[in-house]
Write a protein that holds these residues in place. Structure first.
Motif, mmCIF file in Angstrom:
data_model
loop_
_atom_site.group_PDB
_atom_site.id
_atom_site.type_symbol
_atom_site.label_atom_id
_atom_site.label_comp_id
_atom_site.label_asym_id
_atom_site.label_seq_id
_atom_site.Cartn_x
_atom_site.Cartn_y
_atom_site.Cartn_z
ATOM 1 N N PHE A 169 28.857 -1.339 -53.444
ATOM 2 C CA PHE A 169 29.472 -1.616 -52.149
ATOM 3 C C PHE A 169 29.287 -3.099 -51.890
ATOM 4 O O PHE A 169 28.156 -3.593 -51.831
ATOM 5 N N LEU B 182 29.895 -6.118 -49.497
ATOM 6 C CA LEU B 182 30.274 -6.683 -48.205
ATOM 7 C C LEU B 182 29.716 -8.105 -48.086
ATOM 8 O O LEU B 182 30.443 -9.054 -47.813
ATOM 9 N N THR B 183 28.408 -8.240 -48.321
ATOM 10 C CA THR B 183 27.729 -9.520 -48.121
ATOM 11 C C THR B 183 28.280 -10.590 -49.064
ATOM 12 O O THR B 183 28.558 -10.320 -50.226
ATOM 13 N N GLY C 256 26.980 -12.079 -43.548
ATOM 14 C CA GLY C 256 25.580 -11.659 -43.586
ATOM 15 C C GLY C 256 25.452 -10.694 -42.428
ATOM 16 O O GLY C 256 26.207 -9.716 -42.344
ATOM 17 N N VAL C 257 24.553 -11.014 -41.487
ATOM 18 C CA VAL C 257 24.469 -10.210 -40.264
ATOM 19 C C VAL C 257 25.845 -10.161 -39.600
ATOM 20 O O VAL C 257 26.303 -9.127 -39.139
ATOM 21 N N ARG D 175 27.135 -11.254 -52.595
ATOM 22 C CA ARG D 175 25.739 -11.717 -52.690
ATOM 23 C C ARG D 175 24.833 -10.525 -52.484
ATOM 24 O O ARG D 175 25.055 -9.726 -51.577
ATOM 25 N N PHE D 176 23.836 -10.398 -53.328
ATOM 26 C CA PHE D 176 22.859 -9.302 -53.225
ATOM 27 C C PHE D 176 23.540 -7.941 -53.292
ATOM 28 O O PHE D 176 23.327 -7.102 -52.426
ATOM 29 N N THR E 180 24.023 -4.342 -54.628
ATOM 30 C CA THR E 180 23.271 -3.323 -55.356
ATOM 31 C C THR E 180 24.190 -2.576 -56.317
ATOM 32 O O THR E 180 25.354 -2.328 -55.989
ATOM 33 N N LEU F 223 12.565 -4.941 -47.381
ATOM 34 C CA LEU F 223 13.983 -4.900 -47.759
ATOM 35 C C LEU F 223 14.701 -3.831 -46.941
ATOM 36 O O LEU F 223 15.823 -4.029 -46.478
ATOM 37 N N PRO G 187 20.159 -6.009 -40.920
ATOM 38 C CA PRO G 187 18.785 -6.294 -40.513
ATOM 39 C C PRO G 187 18.508 -5.887 -39.069
ATOM 40 O O PRO G 187 19.419 -5.442 -38.349
ATOM 41 N N ALA H 268 18.187 -7.414 -36.373
ATOM 42 C CA ALA H 268 19.011 -8.004 -35.311
ATOM 43 C C ALA H 268 20.283 -7.185 -35.086
ATOM 44 O O ALA H 268 20.725 -7.004 -33.952
ATOM 45 N N ARG I 106 21.221 -5.343 -31.659
ATOM 46 C CA ARG I 106 22.485 -5.681 -30.999
ATOM 47 C C ARG I 106 23.245 -4.403 -30.679
ATOM 48 O O ARG I 106 23.763 -4.232 -29.594
ATOM 49 N N GLN J 136 19.623 -12.216 -25.813
ATOM 50 C CA GLN J 136 18.928 -11.310 -26.729
ATOM 51 C C GLN J 136 17.437 -11.213 -26.404
ATOM 52 O O GLN J 136 16.794 -10.225 -26.743
HETATM 53 C C1 LIG Z 1 17.949 -6.297 -52.535
HETATM 54 C C2 LIG Z 1 19.142 -6.392 -51.660
HETATM 55 C C3 LIG Z 1 20.183 -5.510 -51.830
HETATM 56 C C4 LIG Z 1 21.340 -5.618 -51.075
HETATM 57 N N1 LIG Z 1 22.402 -4.779 -51.316
HETATM 58 C C5 LIG Z 1 23.601 -5.026 -50.716
HETATM 59 C C6 LIG Z 1 24.778 -4.312 -51.075
HETATM 60 O O1 LIG Z 1 24.727 -3.418 -51.926
HETATM 61 N N2 LIG Z 1 25.951 -4.630 -50.497
HETATM 62 C C7 LIG Z 1 26.043 -5.603 -49.556
HETATM 63 O O2 LIG Z 1 27.144 -5.847 -49.063
HETATM 64 N N3 LIG Z 1 24.951 -6.291 -49.166
HETATM 65 C C8 LIG Z 1 23.738 -6.046 -49.741
HETATM 66 N N4 LIG Z 1 22.633 -6.764 -49.376
HETATM 67 C C9 LIG Z 1 22.779 -7.804 -48.383
HETATM 68 C C10 LIG Z 1 22.129 -7.475 -47.060
HETATM 69 O O3 LIG Z 1 22.813 -6.452 -46.425
HETATM 70 C C11 LIG Z 1 22.087 -8.754 -46.245
HETATM 71 O O4 LIG Z 1 21.085 -9.564 -46.822
HETATM 72 C C12 LIG Z 1 21.794 -8.530 -44.809
HETATM 73 O O5 LIG Z 1 22.873 -7.883 -44.190
HETATM 74 C C13 LIG Z 1 21.492 -9.810 -44.046
HETATM 75 O O6 LIG Z 1 22.391 -10.816 -44.292
HETATM 76 P P1 LIG Z 1 21.852 -12.283 -44.640
HETATM 77 O O7 LIG Z 1 20.845 -12.135 -45.720
HETATM 78 O O8 LIG Z 1 22.987 -13.158 -44.885
HETATM 79 O O9 LIG Z 1 21.056 -12.709 -43.327
HETATM 80 P P2 LIG Z 1 21.604 -13.667 -42.140
HETATM 81 O O10 LIG Z 1 22.923 -13.234 -41.674
HETATM 82 O O11 LIG Z 1 21.473 -15.078 -42.566
HETATM 83 O O12 LIG Z 1 20.507 -13.350 -41.067
HETATM 84 C C14 LIG Z 1 19.147 -13.811 -41.200
HETATM 85 C C15 LIG Z 1 18.395 -13.544 -39.924
HETATM 86 O O13 LIG Z 1 18.937 -14.342 -38.871
HETATM 87 C C16 LIG Z 1 18.894 -13.682 -37.636
HETATM 88 N N5 LIG Z 1 20.266 -13.437 -37.132
HETATM 89 C C17 LIG Z 1 21.425 -13.561 -37.816
HETATM 90 N N6 LIG Z 1 22.478 -13.251 -37.033
HETATM 91 C C18 LIG Z 1 21.981 -12.918 -35.834
HETATM 92 C C19 LIG Z 1 22.555 -12.498 -34.598
HETATM 93 N N7 LIG Z 1 23.862 -12.339 -34.426
HETATM 94 N N8 LIG Z 1 21.738 -12.232 -33.589
HETATM 95 C C20 LIG Z 1 20.417 -12.389 -33.726
HETATM 96 N N9 LIG Z 1 19.826 -12.775 -34.845
HETATM 97 C C21 LIG Z 1 20.583 -13.046 -35.893
HETATM 98 C C22 LIG Z 1 18.167 -12.375 -37.910
HETATM 99 O O14 LIG Z 1 16.794 -12.553 -37.735
HETATM 100 C C23 LIG Z 1 18.482 -12.140 -39.371
HETATM 101 O O15 LIG Z 1 17.561 -11.247 -39.982
HETATM 102 C C24 LIG Z 1 21.430 -6.629 -50.078
HETATM 103 C C25 LIG Z 1 20.353 -7.479 -49.871
HETATM 104 C C26 LIG Z 1 19.230 -7.393 -50.650
HETATM 105 C C27 LIG Z 1 18.126 -8.374 -50.413
#
Ligand SMILES: Cc1cc2nc3c(=O)[nH]c(=O)nc-3n(C[C@H](O)[C@H](O)[C@H](O)COP(=O)(O)OP(=O)(O)OC[C@H]3O[C@@H](n4cnc5c(N)ncnc54)[C@H](O)[C@@H]3O)c2cc1C
Lengths: 269, 737
Positions: free
Chosen positions: B159, B161-162, B169-170, B199-200, B202, B485, B492, B494, B498, B566
């Protein structure tokens, strides 16, 4: 054999071997502390018999396997959630307080009765399987007693291998001392086989098999009535087998010397 | 040999059995699930545990040994659970609870193994939830495990998305993945070019297909969507390098690059064509919303399993800590109890266990709610179709039509005749349950993983230095890190906060919440030891605070409860999670007490088990109440400006000469006055005059009441600690370490 065997496996349940087994007196009979609360498994010796039975049935078309078990039924039901996934069988449950301290004669009697009343069981095709020992107290006589009650005189204990010969006779390897086997040929069923470990690994769980078995297991469990067991055995004292560990590092000793010392240590018991 | 009477004390005697868990977590009548638990457990504590113990986590690469686990999952029926029987699945009907139980069993040993199995479901979920019938049939069949004699390798999915920073990301709206039409012959299916970097992701090391989110880069395509990519599609299907992750190493993760040509029939859920424009039936956000609201619950349960799995190894470590020492002779306290002779070691273990129980109850309650919701949702979808309702807004409006009635329903006494009339309305039933699911899912994901990760650190601490070694039984160090994780992927913390900050203000949910307060009081009167009374008071305090914040402003006149704030909404969401989890825990223990009595395998030892579990409820409710009280007090007072020793502040204080004059009239007044300005203008040594809490007296009285409600909670902890020091545990762990 053209239309297969009717294999009845007798198997009790015992506490999971990893549990702490602490005998306590419950009235005049011993019991294991919290036995009803501890997870149970199918008696490992009898479980081997079940795997062998399933394997035999799979290779002899028209065969059928029954699993006859005397145990508290709610615990048996939990055990079935695992065992029912390992082989196809029909469960004949007997809701009885059978445990390691039950009188083997009484247990054999209710098992024999249950086997006797299995409808459609063909004695001329009957192979009565079980464990030659048990992971509970292990009276080591139950299978023999059931056989006697059912008037089956061809009995083999400590079986490790069972082969159907081309003429339909059965070749049976019974475990004897020194890692050797006594090989017998038996003309055919009915016969009693108390299994040692056999040769088959534990089959992997397969929930599909489990679901199919459960269709008959659950109604059978629901129907079974509670049976009591007569206790003619009186226990003066019981204790779990003691485990001893004495570790010493020895160098420059011959294998013979070490073996002699081990022998001496074992004979102290 | 002991006598039986010594055994019959009513306290916890052994670790909770499968039978008791089945009753507690509501699947005593589902033997299909019980079978599944056993088969998943056999894989987890067999091949998975052996691989972890053998160092299988020490590589980032996707190895043969890791791949072998997928086959073990297939053989154990784990992969097939997601599918319907006609697709090669195990059983019909909703699968949320089943998947949660599988995740629980796998994560009991290793979170990465759970992820590897569940990511396959995640890849299929967009198709399952929103795919067309053809897409469902096609991909489910491909992904179904093979049956004996079938010559085919089951397809695995990912899947995606990221995206690489600075995109998704978020914030899932910042899509960089693009889709364009490269060929569209009249009367034929358009051909699309899909460009996406992930990115990332699975499962990417071995995935045969990928469901991915992309946005339109073509005026002939409207908006975003999800598309299905296959490894054999023409173009680039680059799996990228493996992520150097420090967690869940039994799963495959990487940053893939795709640039592929696919037919438009790969758009998840299909599309319509209007005025020469291709309009996907579902935007990517509609699809992921439907997907995540289910799969996130399962993630929450993964951390739960870690907490509960830590109990046994910790007890064994504590008890055996001094055995073998000259001074620890059998029979001595040091030998028999070891570290369990120390109160703090026991109390912390009780806290860990209580958290695990609350977390399990919340996670499984959420999973059961989705199982109940699934068929209703299908019915509602049919209603939409019948009435020609399409598009998110129109659907929401249609449902809003019964919101008031749903609130009425929640407020009716249980025996009120009007209930059955209201409940006969499908739409209303759906709205009521949906409002609950909208809270339980993010709550389970947020609290179970976030607070769970904190408590896993505690678990590791209890094992001393051993805890942070690879040799630690139960792999507790790994589990601590893995929990982080689980708090991160699939949205995450957040994201969950939300979502909660919106869904927890839904009047339908709040009506239900009020009903819970009544329910908890009722429980408290019949089961006083559960801590339900404290919880009810804490719930009231939370409700008062929410209402206050929704109608109040900060010292500068800024609105307090609003999405940008928030600092207000997020802590209040956290506070709600504590309450919801503690309530679920109590409800489960009541079920155990009531239904357990009918189960012969439970009857023995049930009073002791219930007593212990009740004490854990009390411990957890006290902790939850404390957290809620702290958060609410900060929010209620924290946005007012503290009075200062300025003109305004001083005006509100007594002055020394005033008091002296009054002392003659009211002897003793001097000793009552707190903030007194001396003749030389000096003031007491503190931040400013004490705060006048006008308007918050209801809050203060609730807060004071709540403090009193904690009476006895430490006694409950002492009792639970005593039980933990006396219960039986097995001789060894049932999986290698
Ligand atoms: C081992 C692993 C497996 C994964 N598997 C998948 C997968 O199969 N498919 C997939 O699509 N993704 C996958 N992911 C990605 C994962 O879902 C994302 O890492 C996650 O959604 C967070 O995105 P980001 O790392 O870009 O964090 P960011 O978007 O950069 O966020 C970092 C932090 O910033 C803060 N923040 C960001 N936005 C807000 C907001 N609006 N309000 C308040 N605080 C905020 C929060 O504290 C947040 O934790 C995986 C990640 C890992 C590490």
């Amino acid at each position: 054999m053209s239309n297969g065997y009717h294999i009845v496996v007798c198997a009790g349940i015992v506490p999971d071997p990893l549990q702490t087994l602490e005998p306590v007196m419950s009235g005049s009979t011993p019991a294991l502390k919290n036995e009803m609360l501890l997870p149970a498994v199918l008696d490992p010796w009898a479980a081997h018999a079940l795997y062998e039975a399933a394997n035999l049935a799979a290779h002899a078309e028209g065969s059928k396997v029954w699993l006859v078990s005397a145990a508290p039924k709610s615990k048996l039901q939990q055990v079935m959630m695992n065992v029912a996934q390992k082989a196809a069988f029909e469960l004949v449950p007997i809701d009885a307080p059978a445990n390691g301290f039950a009188d083997a004669h009484s247990v054999a009697e209710i098992l024999a009765q249950a086997i006797h009343s299995i409808s459609g069981l063909d004695r001329s095709r009957l192979l009565l399987f079980g464990g030659w020992e048990s992971a509970s107290r292990g009276a080591g006589v139950t299978m023999q007693l059931i056989g006697e009650q059912l008037e089956i005189t061809d009995q083999f204990q400590g079986v490790d291998r069972f082969t159907v010969l081309p003429d339909g006779s059965l070749e049976i390897h019974e475990r004897i001392e020194g890692g050797r086997h006594l090989v017998s040929i038996c003309s055919g069923p009915p016969t009693v086989l108390g299994w040692a470990t056999g040769n088959l690994p534990e089959p992997r769980n397969n929930p599909q098999v489990g679901m199919a078995n459960m269709r008959t297991i659950m109604p059978a469990l629901q129907k079974t009535k509670s049976t009591s067991l007569t206790q003619n055995v009186r226990y003066l004292s019981v204790m779990p087998p003691r485990q001893q560990r004495q570790t010493r590092i020895v160098k420059d000793r011959s294998a013979e010397e070490i073996a002699a010392e081990l022998l001496e240590w074992i004979s102290q018991e | 040999m002991a006598t039986a009477s010594a055994v019959e004390r009513e306290t916890l005697r052994a670790l909770p059995s499968d039978a008791s868990r089945q009753v507690q977590w509501g699947f005593a009548d589902r033997y299909d699930l019980q079978l599944l638990v056993q088969s998943s457990r056999a894989v987890a504590r067999g091949p998975v545990a052996r691989l972890v113990a053998g160092g299988g986590r020490n590589s980032h690469e996707w190895t043969e040994a890791k791949a072998a686990l997928l086959e073990a999952f297939d053989q154990a029926g784990i992969t097939a659970v997601f599918m319907e029987p006609e697709e090669g699945g195990l059983f019909a009907g909703p699968k949320n609870f089943a998947l949660a139980l599988i995740a629980f069993e796998l994560a009991w040993v290793d979170g990465g193994a759970a992820t590897a199995s569940l990511a396959g479901c995640l890849a299929l979920a967009p198709i399952h939830e929103r795919g067309t019938e053809e897409q469902k049939q096609h991909y489910m069949k491909l992904a179904a495990p093979t049956t004996p004699g079938e010559d085919r390798k089951p397809w695995r999915g990912a899947f995606c998305l990221t995206e690489p920073i600075p995109y998704v990301g978020v914030d899932t709206g910042m899509l960089n993945g693009k889709i364009r039409i490269v060929e569209w012959k009249t009367g034929e299916e358009p051909i699309l070019q899909v460009e996406k970097r992930g990115r990332f992701i699975t499962n990417i090391g071995f995935a045969n297909f990928v469901t991915t989110a992309v946005d339109s880069d073509d005026e002939r395509i409207k908006g975003s969507c999800m598309v299905i990519l296959e490894e054999a599609d023409p173009g680039i299907f680059d799996r990228g390098t493996p992520t150097r992750k420090m967690v869940h190493q039994l799963s495959s993760t990487g940053d893939p690059i795709f640039n592929l040509r696919v037919p438009a029939s790969r758009i998840v859920g299909g599309y319509d064509v209007k005025d020469g424009v291709l309009i996907p039936r579902y935007s990517h956000s509609e699809v992921i919303e439907a997907v995540f609201r289910r799969t996130r619950v399962t993630v929450g349960v993964m951390t739960t399993a870690k907490l509960l799995s830590a109990v046994e190894p910790i007890i064994r470590y504590q008890r055996g800590r001094f055995r073998g020492a000259d001074t620890a002779t059998p029979g001595s306290v040091r030998y028999e109890l070891g570290l369990q002779a120390r109160e703090d070691a026991l109390h912390r273990l009780v806290d860990l266990w209580a958290t695990g129980e609350a977390s399990a109850s919340l996670g499984f309650a959420a999973a059961r709610v989705f199982d109940e919701l699934d068929p209703l949702e299908k019915e509602v979808e049919k209603l939409y179709a019948e009435r020609g309702i399409s598009g998110g807004k129109a659907k929401a409006k249609f449902l809003r039509g019964v919101a008031d009635e749903a609130v009425t329903l929640m407020q009716l006494p249980r025996d009120d005749a009007r209930r059955s009339t209201l409940l006969s309305d499908l739409r209303l039933r759906f709205v009521a349950l949906d409002s609950l699911a909208d809270v339980l899912c993010p709550a389970a994901k947020l609290w179970n993983t976030g607070w769970g990760a904190q408590m896993m650190r505690e678990a590791v601490s209890l094992m001393g230095g051993y805890g942070i070694t690879e040799d630690c039984p139960g792999f507790l160090g790994n589990k601590w890190m893995d929990a982080q994780l689980e708090a991160t992927y699939e949205g995450p913390e957040a994201v969950q906060r939300r979502q909660l900050s919106v869904t927890m203000t839904n009047p339908v949910f709040l009506a239900q919440f009020r009903e819970w307060i009544r329910e908890m009081r009722e429980v408290a009167s019949e089961h006083p030891g559960t801590g339900a009374c404290a919880l009810a008071t804490a719930m009231k305090l939370w409700l008062w605070t929410l209402d206050h914040l929704q109608h109040s402003k900060d010292a500068d006149g800024g609105r307090l409860y609003q999405s940008a704030r928030q600092g207000v909404t997020f802590p209040l969401a956290d506070a709600l999670c504590w309450l919801v989890a503690a309530r679920c825990q109590i409800v489960d223990v009541l079920r155990l007490e009531k239904s357990g009595a009918n189960d012969a395998s439970l009857a023995e030892g049930l009073p002791g088990l219930v007593k212990f579990m009740t004490d854990l409820c009390n411990v957890q409710s006290a902790r939850a109440s404390g957290e809620v009280a702290r958060i609410c007090a900060e929010l209620v007072f924290g946005y007012d400006r503290h009075p200062a020793w300025d003109e305004d502040g001083k005006r509100a204080c007594w002055h020394e000469d005033e008091l002296d004059a009054l002392e003659n009239l009211m002897p003793g007044i001097n000793s009552y006055a707190i903030d007194v300005i001396a003749g030389d203008g000096s003031h007491p040594a503190k931040a400013g005059p004490c705060v006048n809490c006008a308007g918050a007296s209801r809050f203060l009285s609730l807060h004071a009441k709540l403090d009193g409600c904690l009476t006895g909670s430490r006694l409950a902890k002492d009792r639970a600690a005593d039980a933990v020091s006396k219960m039986m545990i097995p001789e060894a762990l049932d999986y290698p370490a």
